[in-house]
Design a protein around this motif. Structure first.
Motif, short mmCIF file in Angstrom:
data_model
loop_
_atom_site.label_atom_id
_atom_site.label_comp_id
_atom_site.label_asym_id
_atom_site.label_seq_id
_atom_site.Cartn_x
_atom_site.Cartn_y
_atom_site.Cartn_z
N PRO A 10 0.81 -1.22 0.00
CA PRO A 10 0.00 0.00 0.00
C PRO A 10 0.84 1.27 0.00
O PRO A 10 1.94 1.32 0.55
CB PRO A 10 -0.79 -0.11 1.31
N SER A 11 0.29 2.30 -0.62
CA SER A 11 0.90 3.63 -0.53
C SER A 11 0.52 4.25 0.80
O SER A 11 -0.35 3.76 1.52
CB SER A 11 0.40 4.50 -1.68
N ARG A 12 1.16 5.36 1.13
CA ARG A 12 0.81 6.07 2.36
C ARG A 12 -0.64 6.54 2.33
O ARG A 12 -1.33 6.54 3.35
CB ARG A 12 1.74 7.25 2.56
N LEU A 13 -1.09 6.96 1.14
CA LEU A 13 -2.47 7.42 1.01
C LEU A 13 -3.45 6.27 1.30
O LEU A 13 -4.45 6.45 1.99
CB LEU A 13 -2.72 7.98 -0.39
N THR A 14 -3.13 5.07 0.77
CA THR A 14 -3.99 3.91 1.01
C THR A 14 -4.07 3.59 2.49
O THR A 14 -5.16 3.36 3.03
CB THR A 14 -3.46 2.68 0.24
N VAL A 15 -2.92 3.61 3.17
CA VAL A 15 -2.89 3.33 4.61
C VAL A 15 -3.70 4.38 5.37
O VAL A 15 -4.47 4.06 6.29
CB VAL A 15 -1.44 3.28 5.13
N ALA A 16 -3.57 5.63 4.97
CA ALA A 16 -4.30 6.71 5.64
C ALA A 16 -5.81 6.55 5.46
O ALA A 16 -6.58 6.71 6.41
CB ALA A 16 -3.83 8.06 5.11
N VAL A 17 -6.23 6.24 4.23
CA VAL A 17 -7.66 6.07 3.96
C VAL A 17 -8.22 4.89 4.75
O VAL A 17 -9.30 4.98 5.37
CB VAL A 17 -7.91 5.89 2.45
N LEU A 18 -7.49 3.76 4.74
CA LEU A 18 -7.95 2.60 5.50
C LEU A 18 -8.02 2.91 6.99
O LEU A 18 -8.94 2.47 7.69
CB LEU A 18 -7.02 1.41 5.25
N GLY A 19 -7.05 3.68 7.49
CA GLY A 19 -7.06 4.07 8.89
C GLY A 19 -8.27 4.91 9.24
O GLY A 19 -8.91 4.71 10.29
N VAL A 20 -8.61 5.84 8.37
CA VAL A 20 -9.80 6.69 8.60
C VAL A 20 -11.06 5.83 8.62
O VAL A 20 -11.95 6.02 9.47
CB VAL A 20 -9.90 7.77 7.52
N LEU A 21 -11.15 4.86 7.71
CA LEU A 21 -12.33 4.01 7.65
C LEU A 21 -12.46 3.14 8.89
O LEU A 21 -13.56 2.93 9.41
CB LEU A 21 -12.29 3.13 6.39
N VAL A 22 -11.34 2.62 9.39
CA VAL A 22 -11.38 1.79 10.59
C VAL A 22 -11.80 2.62 11.80
O VAL A 22 -12.71 2.24 12.56
CB VAL A 22 -10.01 1.12 10.85
N VAL A 23 -11.15 3.76 11.99
CA VAL A 23 -11.49 4.62 13.13
C VAL A 23 -12.93 5.12 13.00
O VAL A 23 -13.69 5.14 13.98
CB VAL A 23 -10.51 5.80 13.22
N GLY A 24 -13.31 5.49 11.79
CA GLY A 24 -14.68 5.95 11.57
C GLY A 24 -15.70 4.88 11.90
O GLY A 24 -16.77 5.17 12.45
N SER A 25 -15.39 3.61 11.60
CA SER A 25 -16.31 2.51 11.87
C SER A 25 -16.42 2.21 13.36
O SER A 25 -17.44 1.66 13.81
CB SER A 25 -15.86 1.25 11.12
N VAL A 26 -15.38 2.53 14.12
CA VAL A 26 -15.45 2.38 15.57
C VAL A 26 -16.31 3.49 16.17
O VAL A 26 -17.10 3.25 17.10
CB VAL A 26 -14.04 2.41 16.19
N LEU A 27 -16.20 4.69 15.64
CA LEU A 27 -16.92 5.83 16.19
C LEU A 27 -18.36 5.92 15.70
O LEU A 27 -19.26 6.32 16.46
CB LEU A 27 -16.19 7.12 15.82
N VAL A 28 -18.59 5.55 14.42
CA VAL A 28 -19.91 5.68 13.80
C VAL A 28 -20.32 4.31 13.27
O VAL A 28 -19.61 3.72 12.46
CB VAL A 28 -19.89 6.71 12.65
N ARG A 29 -21.44 3.80 13.71
CA ARG A 29 -21.87 2.46 13.31
C ARG A 29 -22.03 2.37 11.79
O ARG A 29 -22.63 3.23 11.16
CB ARG A 29 -23.21 2.14 13.99
N ASP A 30 -21.46 1.31 11.22
CA ASP A 30 -21.56 1.04 9.78
C ASP A 30 -21.08 2.22 8.94
O ASP A 30 -21.68 2.58 7.92
CB ASP A 30 -23.00 0.68 9.39
N PHE A 31 -19.97 2.80 9.34
CA PHE A 31 -19.45 4.00 8.69
C PHE A 31 -19.20 3.76 7.21
O PHE A 31 -19.66 4.53 6.35
CB PHE A 31 -18.15 4.42 9.40
N TRP A 32 -18.48 2.70 6.87
CA TRP A 32 -18.19 2.39 5.47
C TRP A 32 -19.48 2.04 4.73
O TRP A 32 -19.75 2.56 3.65
CB TRP A 32 -17.18 1.25 5.35
#
Length: 351
Positions: free
Chosen positions: A179-201
């Protein structure tokens, strides 16, 4: 009320089983790919089920099939899985998302983790919620335009036959393995977002969910409420992962409903809520789960029995192509079928 919770467990058992089966398939595929990249003979076979992660190629194959070209021999399992998900969701509204989708399962588990850590998950303000929900529809519109409008049938066939498409599953794996840094960053946002907001993705960004949601509008089996026995306790609305006002409607017709039956399980009045084709023909909760699963497995089994599961790309061809996977031949510009000058639209990010 407790006797009704087994439907939730039944769905989650299937969800977990399919998730770990997907992990198993991904592990086999990873071992197979990296053996080829080393120039060694793989100790395992390529699992066709990995083509479920090629939805764009599957959309193209669907158009090719509907145009009378038959099942395209490259990635036929991808078409089978897509059709299974669509028909499953056209029977029990959008049930693929809540019953089988491995990404949906992961998103649900992250949401549960958030509730354990914080006691609750966040609900975004209504305006922001509506704006973000439009993203998945814009993504779906783009992919449909790119695969069904921007290409004529000649371009479509050339793309499906192209060197790029023949190894699109390998390109997909390497996208996440390297993965590129951008890919890692996007995946990180999606994981954190899914913890904070139900069914974020699932709620905001998944175009696949938007597509099966449209097919869910056709489903005869939807969540149905009997207003005569409803006590207006609103428990159904409180547990709904899609935040739908279940207690206010006689029949849930929203594209956001995934047929999860969490509302049915929590309802304190027997048969007030049910998964039904009409109020006169309700299904037992567990039978709704089994019906959805049966449709999916019937479609994929039918493809297997018809000989449309394993693609035509041979081990010898893979052994030649995979070690040179980073060459310009395996990009959308360089990867058209030999002799074709006009490239198909660029869709690297789709896989």
């Amino acid at each position: 009320m407790a006797r009704r919770y087994p439907v939730v467990r039944t769905r989650r058992y299937w969800q977990a089983a399919f998730f770990f089966w997907t992990v198993f398939i991904g592990t086999l595929f990873t071992l197979w790919v990296f053996a080829h990249m080393r120039g060694a003979e793989p100790a395992v076979s390529r699992p066709p089920g990995v083509e479920g992660f090629l939805p764009i190629s599957a959309l193209m194959s669907l158009r090719f099939w509907l145009s009378g070209g038959g099942v395209h021999p490259v990635h036929p399992a991808g078409l089978a899985i897509l059709l299974g998900a669509l028909l499953m969701s056209a029977t029990v509204a959008r049930s693929f998302c809540s019953h089988l989708c491995p990404v949906g399962a992961l998103s649900e588990w992250l949401g549960r983790l958030g509730r354990r850590l914080m006691g609750r998950t966040w609900e975004l303000p209504r305006v922001l919620d509506v704006l973000l929900r439009s993203v998945k529809w814009l993504l779906l519109a783009f992919f449909v335009w790119a695969t069904w409008v921007a290409m004529d049938l000649g371009q479509l066939r050339r793309f499906l036959d192209s060197p790029y498409n023949r190894v699109a599953d390998v390109k997909m794996l390497l996208f996440f393995a390297e993965p590129s840094r951008l890919t890692v960053a996007v995946l990180g946002v999606l994981v954190v977002g899914s913890v904070l907001v139900r069914d974020f993705w699932c709620r905001y960004f998944c175009p696949y969910g938007a597509l099966v949601g449209l097919f869910g509008l056709l489903a005869p089996f939807k969540i149905t409420r009997n207003p005569e026995t409803c006590t207006n306790c609103q428990l159904c609305t409180k547990v709904c992962p899609a935040r739908l006002p279940v207690h206010k409607v006689s029949r849930v017709r929203s594209v956001e409903c995934t047929g999860c039956q969490d509302c049915v399980a929590v309802c304190p009045v027997a048969d007030c809520l049910s998964l039904a084709a009409s109020r006169r023909f309700p299904l037992r909760p567990a039978h709704g789960v089994l019906l959805a699963m049966a449709v999916y497995f019937a479609v994929t089994l039918g493809f297997r029995l018809a000989g449309h599961w394993r693609g035509v790309v041979s081990e010898a061809e893979f052994a030649k192509r995979i070690p040179e996977i980073h060459s310009p031949l395996y990009t959308h510009v360089g990867g058209m079928a030999p002799g074709e000058a006009e490239p198909a639209p660029r869709l690297e990010a789709a896989h």
